[in-house]
Design a protein around this motif. Sequence first.
Motif, PDB file in Angstrom:
ATOM      1  N   LEU A  53     -50.765 -20.070  30.518  1.00 13.17           N
ATOM      2  CA  LEU A  53     -49.513 -20.720  30.135  1.00 13.17           C
ATOM      3  C   LEU A  53     -48.388 -20.159  30.981  1.00 13.17           C
ATOM      4  O   LEU A  53     -48.238 -18.944  31.121  1.00 13.17           O
ATOM      5  CB  LEU A  53     -49.214 -20.482  28.655  1.00 13.17           C
ATOM      6  CG  LEU A  53     -47.865 -21.018  28.160  1.00 13.17           C
ATOM      7  CD1 LEU A  53     -47.873 -22.544  28.132  1.00 13.17           C
ATOM      8  CD2 LEU A  53     -47.532 -20.457  26.776  1.00 13.17           C
ATOM      9  N   LEU A  57     -46.649 -31.016  23.869  1.00  7.38           N
ATOM     10  CA  LEU A  57     -47.868 -30.330  23.442  1.00  7.38           C
ATOM     11  C   LEU A  57     -47.630 -29.879  22.001  1.00  7.38           C
ATOM     12  O   LEU A  57     -47.083 -28.800  21.765  1.00  7.38           O
ATOM     13  CB  LEU A  57     -48.172 -29.147  24.360  1.00  7.38           C
ATOM     14  CG  LEU A  57     -49.345 -28.239  23.971  1.00  7.38           C
ATOM     15  CD1 LEU A  57     -50.619 -29.034  23.751  1.00  7.38           C
ATOM     16  CD2 LEU A  57     -49.550 -27.159  25.010  1.00  7.38           C
ATOM     17  N   GLY A 116     -51.922 -30.418  20.089  1.00  8.73           N
ATOM     18  CA  GLY A 116     -52.806 -30.153  21.216  1.00  8.73           C
ATOM     19  C   GLY A 116     -53.992 -31.080  21.311  1.00  8.73           C
ATOM     20  O   GLY A 116     -54.749 -31.019  22.280  1.00  8.73           O
ATOM     21  N   CYS A 149     -45.978 -30.196  30.799  1.00  3.89           N
ATOM     22  CA  CYS A 149     -45.385 -30.621  29.524  1.00  3.89           C
ATOM     23  C   CYS A 149     -43.916 -30.208  29.499  1.00  3.89           C
ATOM     24  O   CYS A 149     -43.525 -29.220  30.126  1.00  3.89           O
ATOM     25  CB  CYS A 149     -46.101 -29.977  28.336  1.00  3.89           C
ATOM     26  SG  CYS A 149     -47.892 -30.252  28.287  1.00  3.89           S
ATOM     27  N   ALA A 161     -43.648 -27.370  24.224  1.00  4.29           N
ATOM     28  CA  ALA A 161     -44.920 -26.988  23.611  1.00  4.29           C
ATOM     29  C   ALA A 161     -44.668 -26.238  22.321  1.00  4.29           C
ATOM     30  O   ALA A 161     -43.672 -25.520  22.173  1.00  4.29           O
ATOM     31  CB  ALA A 161     -45.733 -26.119  24.571  1.00  4.29           C
ATOM     32  N   PRO A 212     -46.457 -23.425  19.587  1.00  7.53           N
ATOM     33  CA  PRO A 212     -47.488 -22.379  19.614  1.00  7.53           C
ATOM     34  C   PRO A 212     -48.835 -22.862  19.080  1.00  7.53           C
ATOM     35  O   PRO A 212     -49.891 -22.424  19.562  1.00  7.53           O
ATOM     36  CB  PRO A 212     -46.897 -21.281  18.718  1.00  7.53           C
ATOM     37  CG  PRO A 212     -45.415 -21.484  18.797  1.00  7.53           C
ATOM     38  CD  PRO A 212     -45.228 -22.971  18.907  1.00  7.53           C
ATOM     39  N   VAL A 255     -50.616 -24.636  21.906  1.00  5.35           N
ATOM     40  CA  VAL A 255     -51.047 -23.649  22.900  1.00  5.35           C
ATOM     41  C   VAL A 255     -52.276 -22.902  22.397  1.00  5.35           C
ATOM     42  O   VAL A 255     -53.234 -22.669  23.146  1.00  5.35           O
ATOM     43  CB  VAL A 255     -49.900 -22.663  23.211  1.00  5.35           C
ATOM     44  CG1 VAL A 255     -50.392 -21.527  24.106  1.00  5.35           C
ATOM     45  CG2 VAL A 255     -48.734 -23.392  23.878  1.00  5.35           C
ATOM     46  N   GLN A 267     -55.992 -22.691  24.073  1.00 11.44           N
ATOM     47  CA  GLN A 267     -56.609 -21.405  24.391  1.00 11.44           C
ATOM     48  C   GLN A 267     -57.988 -21.283  23.745  1.00 11.44           C
ATOM     49  O   GLN A 267     -58.932 -20.767  24.356  1.00 11.44           O
ATOM     50  CB  GLN A 267     -55.706 -20.276  23.909  1.00 11.44           C
ATOM     51  CG  GLN A 267     -56.199 -18.882  24.273  1.00 11.44           C
ATOM     52  CD  GLN A 267     -56.176 -18.639  25.767  1.00 11.44           C
ATOM     53  OE1 GLN A 267     -55.122 -18.667  26.388  1.00 11.44           O
ATOM     54  NE2 GLN A 267     -57.335 -18.403  26.362  1.00 11.44           N
ATOM     55  N   ILE A 278     -51.168 -24.574  31.961  1.00  6.95           N
ATOM     56  CA  ILE A 278     -50.150 -25.404  31.329  1.00  6.95           C
ATOM     57  C   ILE A 278     -48.788 -24.913  31.806  1.00  6.95           C
ATOM     58  O   ILE A 278     -48.455 -23.740  31.640  1.00  6.95           O
ATOM     59  CB  ILE A 278     -50.236 -25.346  29.794  1.00  6.95           C
ATOM     60  CG1 ILE A 278     -51.614 -25.809  29.312  1.00  6.95           C
ATOM     61  CG2 ILE A 278     -49.137 -26.206  29.170  1.00  6.95           C
ATOM     62  CD1 ILE A 278     -51.811 -25.679  27.820  1.00  6.95           C
ATOM     63  N   VAL A 289     -44.837 -25.495  31.207  1.00  9.13           N
ATOM     64  CA  VAL A 289     -43.928 -26.097  30.230  1.00  9.13           C
ATOM     65  C   VAL A 289     -42.492 -25.697  30.535  1.00  9.13           C
ATOM     66  O   VAL A 289     -42.229 -24.630  31.104  1.00  9.13           O
ATOM     67  CB  VAL A 289     -44.283 -25.695  28.780  1.00  9.13           C
ATOM     68  CG1 VAL A 289     -45.685 -26.132  28.423  1.00  9.13           C
ATOM     69  CG2 VAL A 289     -44.112 -24.208  28.557  1.00  9.13           C
ATOM     70  N   LEU A 303     -41.103 -23.348  25.242  1.00 10.25           N
ATOM     71  CA  LEU A 303     -42.042 -23.052  24.158  1.00 10.25           C
ATOM     72  C   LEU A 303     -41.228 -22.940  22.879  1.00 10.25           C
ATOM     73  O   LEU A 303     -40.410 -22.028  22.729  1.00 10.25           O
ATOM     74  CB  LEU A 303     -42.792 -21.748  24.437  1.00 10.25           C
ATOM     75  CG  LEU A 303     -43.827 -21.313  23.399  1.00 10.25           C
ATOM     76  CD1 LEU A 303     -44.934 -22.347  23.261  1.00 10.25           C
ATOM     77  CD2 LEU A 303     -44.401 -19.952  23.757  1.00 10.25           C
TER      78      LEU A 303
END
Length: 211
Positions: free
Chosen positions: A3, A133, A136, A158, A161, A163, A166, A170, A180, A182, A185
């Motif tokens: 990420l 995102l 996901g 993206c 996103a 968490p 993400v 993962q 990814i 972004v 976040l």
Amino acid sequence: MQLHVANHPLIDHKMTILRDERTESPVFRSLVSELVNLLTYEASRDLHVEDVAITTPVTDMVGKHVSRPLPLAVPIIRAGLGMLDGFLQLMPHCEVGFVGMRRNEDTLQPETYAKRLPDDVSDRQCFVLDPMLATGGSLAATVEFLIEGGAKEITAICLVAAPEGVALMQERFPDDNVRIIVAALDEGLNEQGFIVPGLGDAGDRLYGAAE
């Protein structure tokens, strides 16, 4: 899975305007293109290139061209289409596939309604375009389509996103070469599965509700 949050003052400035509920669709679309330009620059740092001999007005030299087979861009429609122009402005030497996904509002799971991808992407760098995102599910399903086609290098671009999304990526792709990129976040998802603070429904803000 890697990420990368593209921290930059210009990205922060443009994202603030993008998030604002008062920002109308024409400005929203323009900002998405500008942001994708900036994110594509980050995402293409490891783009495959090959030597090519050219002659400048002064002398002969060896420069660089994007390698073949050409990279593949895969917007997840409908919202991902709003990112395509910005991506192609920076990466015109690229081919385009499509994956159509919609979220089941009861289960919050993605449903595929369209897919147009090459059968073999084993020698291609693939770039997936998806503004949000969130859970996901849509991004993971699209990445799985590409891995099934042999893809070894996949980068998702993206805007925002969560968490939770993400974490799912993962979990699904711990050892795969998936990145990814972004712009932001965010804090997490609300009960409806929307990113908080987020920017709302990206597709609706790009194109209207179209009901």
